[in-house]
Design an enzyme around this catalytic site. Sequence first.
Site, PDB file in Angstrom:
ATOM      1  N   ASN A  95      31.763  41.386  41.075  1.00  0.00           N
ATOM      2  CA  ASN A  95      32.210  41.659  42.467  1.00  0.00           C
ATOM      3  C   ASN A  95      31.760  43.015  42.883  1.00  0.00           C
ATOM      4  O   ASN A  95      31.545  43.791  41.805  1.00  0.00           O
ATOM      5  CB  ASN A  95      33.328  41.088  42.639  1.00  0.00           C
ATOM      6  CG  ASN A  95      34.608  41.745  41.850  1.00  0.00           C
ATOM      7  OD1 ASN A  95      34.627  42.876  41.998  1.00  0.00           O
ATOM      8  ND2 ASN A  95      35.308  41.129  40.843  1.00  0.00           N
ATOM      9  N   ASP A 130      45.073  34.491  34.165  1.00  0.00           N
ATOM     10  CA  ASP A 130      45.726  35.099  35.466  1.00  0.00           C
ATOM     11  C   ASP A 130      46.757  36.208  34.828  1.00  0.00           C
ATOM     12  O   ASP A 130      47.674  36.014  34.348  1.00  0.00           O
ATOM     13  CB  ASP A 130      46.501  34.290  36.415  1.00  0.00           C
ATOM     14  CG  ASP A 130      46.541  34.968  37.760  1.00  0.00           C
ATOM     15  OD1 ASP A 130      47.138  35.990  37.700  1.00  0.00           O
ATOM     16  OD2 ASP A 130      46.219  34.408  38.886  1.00  0.00           O
TER      17      ASP A 130
HETATM   18  O1  PMT Z   1      38.020  48.602  43.915  1.00  0.00           O
HETATM   19  P1  PMT Z   1      37.743  48.834  45.293  1.00  0.00           P
HETATM   20  O2  PMT Z   1      36.420  48.911  45.785  1.00  0.00           O
HETATM   21  O3  PMT Z   1      38.530  50.059  45.888  1.00  0.00           O
HETATM   22  O4  PMT Z   1      38.302  47.765  46.330  1.00  0.00           O
HETATM   23  C1  PMT Z   1      39.715  47.520  46.400  1.00  0.00           C
HETATM   24  C2  PMT Z   1      40.111  46.186  46.386  1.00  0.00           C
HETATM   25  C3  PMT Z   1      39.813  45.339  47.490  1.00  0.00           C
HETATM   26  C4  PMT Z   1      39.567  45.324  45.062  1.00  0.00           C
HETATM   27  C5  PMT Z   1      41.783  45.897  45.918  1.00  0.00           C
HETATM   28  O5  PMT Z   1      42.327  46.538  47.017  1.00  0.00           O
HETATM   29  C6  PMT Z   1      42.110  44.485  45.780  1.00  0.00           C
HETATM   30  O6  PMT Z   1      42.555  43.914  46.912  1.00  0.00           O
HETATM   31  N1  PMT Z   1      42.343  44.067  44.880  1.00  0.00           N
HETATM   32  C7  PMT Z   1      42.744  42.599  44.303  1.00  0.00           C
HETATM   33  C8  PMT Z   1      41.528  41.972  44.413  1.00  0.00           C
HETATM   34  C9  PMT Z   1      41.732  40.513  44.074  1.00  0.00           C
HETATM   35  O7  PMT Z   1      41.305  40.106  43.012  1.00  0.00           O
HETATM   36  O8  PMT Z   1      42.644  39.773  44.941  1.00  0.00           O
HETATM   37  P2  PMT Z   1      43.126  38.017  44.532  1.00  0.00           P
HETATM   38  O9  PMT Z   1      43.568  37.702  45.833  1.00  0.00           O
HETATM   39  O10 PMT Z   1      41.762  37.361  43.928  1.00  0.00           O
HETATM   40  O11 PMT Z   1      44.148  38.341  43.093  1.00  0.00           O
HETATM   41  C10 PMT Z   1      45.651  38.391  43.624  1.00  0.00           C
HETATM   42  C11 PMT Z   1      46.088  39.296  42.558  1.00  0.00           C
HETATM   43  O12 PMT Z   1      45.877  38.523  41.218  1.00  0.00           O
HETATM   44  C12 PMT Z   1      45.443  40.605  42.452  1.00  0.00           C
HETATM   45  O13 PMT Z   1      46.522  41.589  42.177  1.00  0.00           O
HETATM   46  C13 PMT Z   1      44.509  40.422  40.998  1.00  0.00           C
HETATM   47  O14 PMT Z   1      44.537  41.569  40.307  1.00  0.00           O
HETATM   48  C14 PMT Z   1      45.337  39.222  40.353  1.00  0.00           C
HETATM   49  N2  PMT Z   1      44.407  38.572  39.340  1.00  0.00           N
HETATM   50  C15 PMT Z   1      43.602  37.671  39.966  1.00  0.00           C
HETATM   51  C16 PMT Z   1      43.057  36.816  39.088  1.00  0.00           C
HETATM   52  C17 PMT Z   1      43.194  36.891  37.718  1.00  0.00           C
HETATM   53  N3  PMT Z   1      42.516  36.329  36.823  1.00  0.00           N
HETATM   54  N4  PMT Z   1      43.968  37.808  37.123  1.00  0.00           N
HETATM   55  C18 PMT Z   1      44.830  38.657  37.977  1.00  0.00           C
HETATM   56  O15 PMT Z   1      45.678  39.556  37.511  1.00  0.00           O
END
Ligand code: PMT
Length: 397
Positions: free
Chosen positions: A210, A307
Amino acid sequence: MSNLMNRRILLGVSGGIAAYKSAELIRRLQDMGADVRVVMTRAAEAFMTPLTLQALSGHPVHNDLLDPEAEAAMGHISLARWADLILIAPASADIIARLAHGKGDNLLTTVCLARRCELAIAPAMNEAMWHNQATQDNLAILQQRGIHQLGPASGGQACGDIGMGRMSEPSTLASEVSHFFETGLLAGKTVVITAGPTREAIDPVRYISNHSSGKMGYALAQATVDAGAKVILISGPTALPCPDRVTCIHTSSAIDMYQSSMDHLPGCDIFIASAAVADFRPATIAEQKIKKTGQDTMHIEMVKNPDIVTAIANADPKPFVVGFAAETHDVIHYARDKLQRKNLDMVVANDISDTHIGFNSDDNIVTILTAESEQYLPKANKFQQAQRIIQAIAKQY
Ligand code: PMT
């Protein structure tokens, strides 16, 4: 954990019999987690060899202002920039006089002139020299300039006199030095941060990933270490250099990042999940490059990744867990859902539909959510946002 964890102490050793105590002082500071480098004056070398202090500190000892090699590698300006604190121990009457008069006639006084950090001195001299009006006047000048004075103690002296002027004991000095760093919002805490994207391999040359650049997570790591914490940054592939004083662990896939996060769970006080982790990965990774001949379409079966943040948030004991929510619409609604569903203590929500913020940009707009609160942080660069997020975490933790 000690306030000195990861702190950089530049130890200045000036000429005096107490220079022998600098060897033990290095050890006491290191025991408390500090990285110690040494600058010696020529007079100090008559009492203690640079080689001994090099062996103890694990770094070359600096002593020559005009050494072309030292200038090329780490000259007086670089040394001054490197230090979080300069401690001169022992500080002789002579070095105190030179500091008071702003001299730059040796490496140590020049580093002190070039510093932006705090300076502390541990005076050590014969009691008559200590009571001499010139010494007391010089000390008063240093005090007015905000230079910290640690000791001296009173007692028997090397020359046989008894009175003021003994350098404070190394353990006392190390403990006093640690108080300089007490203000760090997260002093003594261990913080694990995930950052960047993950790469899910399809075959030896292709992967699914991504647009995460890692900028948000690396900014958080820098702000967290600035707040006095020990920081472990578990990063997916990015083009960013490891921030100063942060331990970086480089991972590629979600499974790697999960494993590394679980490995660092023991001792973790705060876990911040800013990585954009792939939710799915190819069910199998082809051992050889997949050939395109003979097919117009391609189907890749995907399986769910673990996750990471949910696993950490459901561990026992669990750290304070902060997740991120990257949403394109109904940002607060979905972020609040993640807060509850993933058992998080805090969620930082960002709107990734706006290409000027969020993924791969320098700025961000975020809303920090807890079960009881909602704090909107208007547009700012990611480092400023990281500092505000760290302040919010420190308040809530
Ligand atoms: O890296 P940059 O270019 O600076 O951009 C920053 C960002 C937009 C990536 C950052 O600010 C951000 O939002 N990061 C989280 C991105 C994300 O995957 O969000 P999500 O809504 O899909 O996931 C929710 C949470 O679960 C996040 O804390 C993620 O790290 C966590 N997760 C998700 C899937 C997974 N398998 N394991 C996780 O720990």
